[in-house]
Scaffold this active site. Sequence first.
Site, PDB file in Angstrom:
ATOM      1  N   TYR A 169       0.846  -1.205   0.000  1.00 16.38           N
ATOM      2  CA  TYR A 169       0.000   0.000   0.000  1.00 16.38           C
ATOM      3  C   TYR A 169       0.877   1.249   0.000  1.00 16.38           C
ATOM      4  O   TYR A 169       0.683   2.179  -0.791  1.00 16.38           O
ATOM      5  CB  TYR A 169      -0.925  -0.026   1.225  1.00 16.38           C
ATOM      6  CG  TYR A 169      -1.855   1.175   1.317  1.00 16.38           C
ATOM      7  CD1 TYR A 169      -2.944   1.295   0.464  1.00 16.38           C
ATOM      8  CD2 TYR A 169      -1.651   2.180   2.259  1.00 16.38           C
ATOM      9  CE1 TYR A 169      -3.797   2.393   0.541  1.00 16.38           C
ATOM     10  CE2 TYR A 169      -2.494   3.275   2.348  1.00 16.38           C
ATOM     11  CZ  TYR A 169      -3.571   3.373   1.490  1.00 16.38           C
ATOM     12  OH  TYR A 169      -4.408   4.468   1.570  1.00 16.38           O
TER      13      TYR A 169
HETATM   14  N1  LIG Z   1      -9.531   6.017   5.095  1.00 14.06           N
HETATM   15  C1  LIG Z   1      -8.272   6.330   5.321  1.00 14.06           C
HETATM   16  O1  LIG Z   1      -7.791   6.310   6.477  1.00 14.06           O
HETATM   17  C2  LIG Z   1      -7.382   6.741   4.174  1.00 14.06           C
HETATM   18  C3  LIG Z   1      -6.118   7.220   4.486  1.00 14.06           C
HETATM   19  C4  LIG Z   1      -5.293   7.612   3.463  1.00 14.06           C
HETATM   20  C5  LIG Z   1      -5.712   7.525   2.149  1.00 14.06           C
HETATM   21  N2  LIG Z   1      -6.956   7.044   1.865  1.00 14.06           N
HETATM   22  C6  LIG Z   1      -7.351   6.975   0.449  1.00 14.06           C
HETATM   23  O2  LIG Z   1      -8.581   7.632   0.280  1.00 14.06           O
HETATM   24  C7  LIG Z   1      -9.227   7.108  -0.888  1.00 14.06           C
HETATM   25  C8  LIG Z   1     -10.680   6.824  -0.554  1.00 14.06           C
HETATM   26  O3  LIG Z   1     -10.735   5.773   0.405  1.00 14.06           O
HETATM   27  P1  LIG Z   1     -11.789   5.748   1.589  1.00 14.06           P
HETATM   28  O4  LIG Z   1     -11.039   5.824   2.844  1.00 14.06           O
HETATM   29  O5  LIG Z   1     -12.877   6.706   1.334  1.00 14.06           O
HETATM   30  O6  LIG Z   1     -12.291   4.237   1.489  1.00 14.06           O
HETATM   31  P2  LIG Z   1     -13.623   3.596   0.917  1.00 14.06           P
HETATM   32  O7  LIG Z   1     -14.807   4.071   1.640  1.00 14.06           O
HETATM   33  O8  LIG Z   1     -13.342   2.137   0.866  1.00 14.06           O
HETATM   34  O9  LIG Z   1     -13.710   4.186  -0.572  1.00 14.06           O
HETATM   35  C9  LIG Z   1     -12.962   3.680  -1.643  1.00 14.06           C
HETATM   36  C10 LIG Z   1     -13.666   4.093  -2.924  1.00 14.06           C
HETATM   37  O10 LIG Z   1     -12.895   3.650  -4.054  1.00 14.06           O
HETATM   38  C11 LIG Z   1     -13.740   2.903  -4.909  1.00 14.06           C
HETATM   39  N3  LIG Z   1     -12.956   1.886  -5.594  1.00 14.06           N
HETATM   40  C12 LIG Z   1     -12.220   0.885  -5.041  1.00 14.06           C
HETATM   41  N4  LIG Z   1     -11.664   0.141  -6.003  1.00 14.06           N
HETATM   42  C13 LIG Z   1     -12.056   0.671  -7.185  1.00 14.06           C
HETATM   43  C14 LIG Z   1     -11.822   0.342  -8.536  1.00 14.06           C
HETATM   44  N5  LIG Z   1     -11.050  -0.702  -8.868  1.00 14.06           N
HETATM   45  N6  LIG Z   1     -12.390   1.094  -9.508  1.00 14.06           N
HETATM   46  C15 LIG Z   1     -13.181   2.147  -9.180  1.00 14.06           C
HETATM   47  N7  LIG Z   1     -13.437   2.514  -7.918  1.00 14.06           N
HETATM   48  C16 LIG Z   1     -12.888   1.784  -6.935  1.00 14.06           C
HETATM   49  C17 LIG Z   1     -14.786   2.297  -3.983  1.00 14.06           C
HETATM   50  O11 LIG Z   1     -15.984   2.045  -4.684  1.00 14.06           O
HETATM   51  P3  LIG Z   1     -16.458   0.630  -5.284  1.00 14.06           P
HETATM   52  O12 LIG Z   1     -16.105  -0.425  -4.275  1.00 14.06           O
HETATM   53  O13 LIG Z   1     -17.929   0.841  -5.468  1.00 14.06           O
HETATM   54  O14 LIG Z   1     -15.725   0.516  -6.580  1.00 14.06           O
HETATM   55  C18 LIG Z   1     -15.033   3.462  -3.039  1.00 14.06           C
HETATM   56  O15 LIG Z   1     -15.930   4.382  -3.620  1.00 14.06           O
HETATM   57  C19 LIG Z   1      -8.413   5.886  -1.310  1.00 14.06           C
HETATM   58  O16 LIG Z   1      -7.567   6.235  -2.380  1.00 14.06           O
HETATM   59  C20 LIG Z   1      -7.590   5.573  -0.068  1.00 14.06           C
HETATM   60  O17 LIG Z   1      -6.394   4.908  -0.367  1.00 14.06           O
HETATM   61  C21 LIG Z   1      -7.800   6.654   2.836  1.00 14.06           C
END
Ligand SMILES: NC(=O)c1ccc[n+]([C@@H]2O[C@H](COP(=O)([O-])OP(=O)(O)OC[C@H]3O[C@@H](n4cnc5c(N)ncnc54)[C@H](OP(=O)(O)O)[C@@H]3O)[C@@H](O)[C@H]2O)c1
Length: 271
Positions: A169
Amino acid sequence: MAPDRNLFVLITGASSGIGAALAEVYARRGGRLALFARRRERLGEVAARCLAAGASEARVLVGDHTRPEDVAQAVTALASWPRIDRAYLNAGGAAGTDGDHFVDCCAAGNQTGSSFSAAIADGVMRLNYSGHLYWLDPLLARMAAQGGGTIAVTGSMAADGALPRSGPYTASKLALRALVDGLRFEAEPRGIRLCLIEPGYVATEMTTGVHFRMPFLRSADEAAAAFVRGVEAGVPVIRFPWQLSLLNRLTSLVPRSLRTLWWRQVLAPLK
Ligand SMILES: NC(=O)c1ccc[n+]([C@@H]2O[C@H](COP(=O)([O-])OP(=O)(O)OC[C@H]3O[C@@H](n4cnc5c(N)ncnc54)[C@H](OP(=O)(O)O)[C@@H]3O)[C@@H](O)[C@H]2O)c1
């Protein structure tokens, strides 16, 4: 933020978490939204919430951004928009593909010693790095042609340093950071702003199964508000919350050998 019913905003990863919260911020502003992710039903729910909150339009685009053909189809669907003002490339997560199965690369046991899987690590790279390339190519061309725009890419503070079990990651988000930092030089003369968004820990589906107490955990709404503020102000790198950002910066001053020792102690009970 002033209402703008003619602001065209694309958000990938909009079916949950940070992406859904970003959509709601622009919905309250009256913007026109295109929401991209794989889960149609969840996107429909987010679109309905956005319309109720004031969005002028909430278009659902279903696709997997690791599949170039899905992204191409979504780009074609957006040809009817006169322009794209903001593109949030936010899709991503800690799941890598292992054949037909999606596996959490941070879950205990998956990235330790003999259980390391190249397929999972490669899947994480395709999810958090390659998928964005398929979007960046047409978006940079379109924004250059329309005379400007803003692309905000969601990386992670995880890029500050690998923790146990999160090597794949961290590698994917570090690659994304380098990509955005480099592309910025080429994009700026064409009137395109590239923002790198680096969240700390945010309470979303992605962090639901995390096994340790996440420091400075924030809600998706708090994070989205901070990211939109930064993007609209033209900040090139937006890190939230500042407390974790500062902690990471200070930690990076500690010699690597001491940091490694510390992580071994902290995460030993999780083995
Ligand atoms: N939460 C944290 O602590 C955190 C920290 C640092 C960075 N981030 C980053 O923030 C971003 C959003 O994550 P989140 O925390 O909001 O998690 P989340 O609720 O799991 O959201 C992830 C989103 O990405 C979509 N997704 C996943 N795989 C995909 C694919 N192959 N094609 C198209 N869409 C896809 C999912 O939708 P579907 O499953 O419907 O496709 C969902 O809408 C990510 O890039 C993550 O790495 C999160």
